[in-house]
Design a protein around this motif. Structure first.
Motif, short mmCIF file in Angstrom:
data_model
loop_
_atom_site.label_atom_id
_atom_site.label_comp_id
_atom_site.label_asym_id
_atom_site.label_seq_id
_atom_site.Cartn_x
_atom_site.Cartn_y
_atom_site.Cartn_z
N ALA A 166 0.83 -1.22 0.00
CA ALA A 166 0.00 0.00 0.00
C ALA A 166 0.86 1.26 0.00
O ALA A 166 0.56 2.22 -0.72
CB ALA A 166 -0.94 -0.01 1.20
N ILE A 167 1.92 1.25 0.76
CA ILE A 167 2.78 2.43 0.86
C ILE A 167 3.47 2.67 -0.49
O ILE A 167 3.68 3.81 -0.91
CB ILE A 167 3.81 2.24 2.00
CG1 ILE A 167 4.13 3.54 2.71
CG2 ILE A 167 5.09 1.63 1.54
CD1 ILE A 167 4.97 3.33 3.97
N SER A 168 3.75 1.58 -1.14
CA SER A 168 4.40 1.68 -2.42
C SER A 168 3.44 2.20 -3.51
O SER A 168 3.83 2.98 -4.38
CB SER A 168 4.95 0.29 -2.76
OG SER A 168 5.45 0.26 -4.03
N LEU A 169 2.17 1.80 -3.39
CA LEU A 169 1.18 2.23 -4.38
C LEU A 169 0.69 3.66 -4.12
O LEU A 169 0.43 4.42 -5.05
CB LEU A 169 -0.04 1.30 -4.36
CG LEU A 169 0.18 -0.16 -4.76
CD1 LEU A 169 -1.07 -0.97 -4.46
CD2 LEU A 169 0.55 -0.27 -6.23
N GLU A 170 0.57 4.03 -2.85
CA GLU A 170 -0.08 5.31 -2.49
C GLU A 170 0.89 6.41 -2.09
O GLU A 170 0.53 7.58 -2.09
CB GLU A 170 -1.02 5.09 -1.29
CG GLU A 170 -2.26 4.33 -1.58
CD GLU A 170 -3.40 5.21 -2.04
OE1 GLU A 170 -3.95 5.96 -1.23
OE2 GLU A 170 -3.74 5.13 -3.23
N ASN B 150 -2.80 3.15 13.54
CA ASN B 150 -1.62 2.72 12.77
C ASN B 150 -2.03 1.58 11.83
O ASN B 150 -3.12 1.03 11.96
CB ASN B 150 -0.47 2.32 13.73
CG ASN B 150 -0.78 1.07 14.52
OD1 ASN B 150 -0.95 0.00 13.97
ND2 ASN B 150 -0.87 1.21 15.86
N PRO B 151 -1.14 1.22 10.89
CA PRO B 151 -1.53 0.21 9.90
C PRO B 151 -1.57 -1.21 10.45
O PRO B 151 -2.05 -2.12 9.77
CB PRO B 151 -0.42 0.31 8.83
CG PRO B 151 0.57 1.29 9.32
CD PRO B 151 0.17 1.82 10.64
N PHE B 152 -1.05 -1.43 11.67
CA PHE B 152 -0.94 -2.80 12.18
C PHE B 152 -2.05 -3.22 13.13
O PHE B 152 -2.08 -4.35 13.59
CB PHE B 152 0.43 -3.01 12.84
CG PHE B 152 1.58 -2.96 11.86
CD1 PHE B 152 1.38 -3.14 10.50
CD2 PHE B 152 2.87 -2.73 12.30
CE1 PHE B 152 2.43 -3.10 9.60
CE2 PHE B 152 3.94 -2.68 11.42
CZ PHE B 152 3.72 -2.87 10.06
N ILE B 153 -2.95 -2.28 13.46
CA ILE B 153 -4.17 -2.75 14.15
C ILE B 153 -5.16 -3.16 13.05
O ILE B 153 -4.99 -2.78 11.88
CB ILE B 153 -4.76 -1.67 15.09
CG1 ILE B 153 -4.98 -0.35 14.34
CG2 ILE B 153 -3.87 -1.45 16.31
CD1 ILE B 153 -5.73 0.70 15.16
N ASN B 154 -6.17 -3.90 13.45
CA ASN B 154 -7.08 -4.43 12.42
C ASN B 154 -7.70 -3.32 11.57
O ASN B 154 -7.82 -3.46 10.35
CB ASN B 154 -8.17 -5.28 13.06
CG ASN B 154 -7.62 -6.59 13.57
OD1 ASN B 154 -6.40 -6.79 13.57
ND2 ASN B 154 -8.48 -7.48 14.02
N ALA B 155 -8.09 -2.21 12.22
CA ALA B 155 -8.72 -1.12 11.47
C ALA B 155 -7.77 -0.60 10.39
O ALA B 155 -8.18 -0.38 9.23
CB ALA B 155 -9.10 0.01 12.43
N GLY B 156 -6.50 -0.44 10.73
CA GLY B 156 -5.51 0.04 9.77
C GLY B 156 -5.34 -0.93 8.62
O GLY B 156 -5.29 -0.54 7.44
N ALA B 157 -5.29 -2.22 8.95
CA ALA B 157 -5.08 -3.22 7.90
C ALA B 157 -6.30 -3.35 7.00
O ALA B 157 -6.18 -3.70 5.82
CB ALA B 157 -4.72 -4.56 8.52
N LEU B 158 -7.49 -3.07 7.54
CA LEU B 158 -8.69 -3.07 6.68
C LEU B 158 -8.58 -1.95 5.65
O LEU B 158 -8.96 -2.12 4.48
CB LEU B 158 -9.96 -2.94 7.53
CG LEU B 158 -10.32 -4.21 8.32
CD1 LEU B 158 -11.31 -3.89 9.44
CD2 LEU B 158 -10.91 -5.27 7.39
N VAL B 159 -8.04 -0.81 6.07
CA VAL B 159 -7.83 0.30 5.12
C VAL B 159 -6.76 -0.10 4.09
O VAL B 159 -6.89 0.19 2.89
CB VAL B 159 -7.47 1.62 5.85
CG1 VAL B 159 -7.14 2.72 4.85
CG2 VAL B 159 -8.61 2.06 6.76
N LEU B 160 -5.73 -0.81 4.53
CA LEU B 160 -4.71 -1.27 3.57
C LEU B 160 -5.34 -2.19 2.53
O LEU B 160 -5.05 -2.09 1.33
CB LEU B 160 -3.59 -2.05 4.29
CG LEU B 160 -2.74 -1.30 5.33
CD1 LEU B 160 -1.75 -2.26 6.00
CD2 LEU B 160 -1.99 -0.12 4.69
N ALA B 161 -6.23 -3.07 3.00
CA ALA B 161 -6.92 -3.99 2.06
C ALA B 161 -7.75 -3.17 1.07
O ALA B 161 -7.77 -3.46 -0.14
CB ALA B 161 -7.79 -4.98 2.83
N ASP B 162 -8.41 -2.13 1.58
CA ASP B 162 -9.24 -1.28 0.72
C ASP B 162 -8.37 -0.60 -0.36
O ASP B 162 -8.76 -0.53 -1.53
CB ASP B 162 -9.93 -0.23 1.60
CG ASP B 162 -10.92 0.61 0.82
OD1 ASP B 162 -11.81 0.03 0.18
OD2 ASP B 162 -10.81 1.86 0.86
#
Ligand code: GLU
Length: 304
Positions: A73-77, A109-121
């Motif tokens: 995600a960091i690489s794409l965004e 942060n990206p490593f709690i579930n909420a953050g990782a759901l945004v990464l998936a999005d």
């Protein structure tokens, strides 16, 4: 340094902890894992490896997958990613709903579930076939073409993942998810269901240890600066509500998962992965944390 002898010593020293804690069972399929497994794999910059126990047995990497999702995600965004999530330790559990509500749908942060759901999005919005891309990327960096999702584990989590569904709904309410909630939850649980061995994980994590080089894979380009940032987030947010304790005891950037795995790195020196399913109350592997604490103590190779 005789790393093999050190690993063997460590194994003897952690044996008194065997039997403490229990494997995660809130995901029904994870409850079936044999709890008394232990594996460790150390990989140095020159590719030499030192292993012990079940280092080649695959297990559910669960939240360790969030590091790979962040990488993509960091690489794409680029910098835009930080408009949608923070980079601070959460100080609460990985699936906390309360904090997300107080903070208006911006995950800490990206490593709690909420953050990782945004990464998936983000991956769903940016990639033609995110499911395929994600697994291909892991296969590439671990040099293991047979690494795969465990769809039974993903289904098992999806069918009981009420809290993650609530988090996804709250994110959607705050317009921090662009795609359909079901699609996002599906990719998220698939990411978590990936099975890898310690040997494969230590290989994959070498891309975070090589902080002196640019790392590239297909559409994923990680600048030195991004590697630095991912390691910083692993250091401060990689261990649920126990990141401070892990820093204190072990002193390496890393990430754990409720499957009992931990992967960590020492920049420009080594990557190390350990697996033991019995968890402490914070969700981290008891023998895994102890093994890494002894490793950095006995080698004097922690970043601090
Ligand atoms: N799939 C797990 C969950 O969402 C990941 C938890 C973890 O390893 O931290 O609950």
């Amino acid at each position: 340094m005789d790393y093999q002898a050190i690993l063997e010593n460590i194994y003897r020293e952690i044996l008194p902890y065997a039997g403490e804690g229990k494997q995660a069972d809130y995901i029904p399929a994870l409850a079936e894992v044999e709890p008394d497994r232990f594996g460790i794999s150390l990989r140095l910059m020159d590719g030499s490896t030192f292993e012990l126990g079940d280092a080649h047995t695959r297990f559910s990497i669960q939240s360790i997958s969030k590091v790979f999702a962040l990488t993509i995600a960091i690489s794409l965004e680029g910098e835009a990613i930080w408009k949608r999530m923070g980079k601070e330790p959460s100080g609460s559990s990985f699936n906390s709903l309360v904090q997300l509500e107080y903070e208006n749908g911006i995950p800490r942060n990206p490593f709690i579930n909420a953050g990782a759901l945004v990464l998936a999005d983000i991956m769903i919005s940016r990639l033609q076939n995110p499911e395929q891309f994600f697994i291909d990327y892991i296969r590439k960096i671990s040099d293991s073409p047979t690494v795969d999702y465990n769809r039974r584990v993903a289904e098992s989590e999806l069918s009981t993942g009420y809290l993650n569904a609530a988090i996804a709904n709250l994110l959607k309410y705050h317009r921090n998810i662009d795609n359909g909630i079901d699609e996002v939850l599906r990719l998220y649980t698939l990411m978590c269901s990936v099975e890898m061995s310690c040997a494969e994980l230590s290989k994959a994590f070498m891309c975070f240890a090589r902080s002196n080089e640019e790392f590239r894979h297909g559409e994923v380009t990680l600048t030195k600066s991004n590697v630095k940032r991912i390691n910083a987030i692993m250091q401060t947010c990689g261990f649920y509500d126990e990141a401070g304790e892990f820093s204190f005891l072990v002193g390496l950037p890393g990430k754990s998962g409720v499957g009992g795995g931990i992967a960590a790195i020492y920049p420009s020196l080594y990557s190390i992965a350990v697996w033991s399913p019995r968890l402490n109350s914070k969700g981290n592997s008891i023998m895994g944390m102890k093994a890494l604490e002894l490793f950095t103590t006995e080698t004097s190779e922690s970043i601090f």
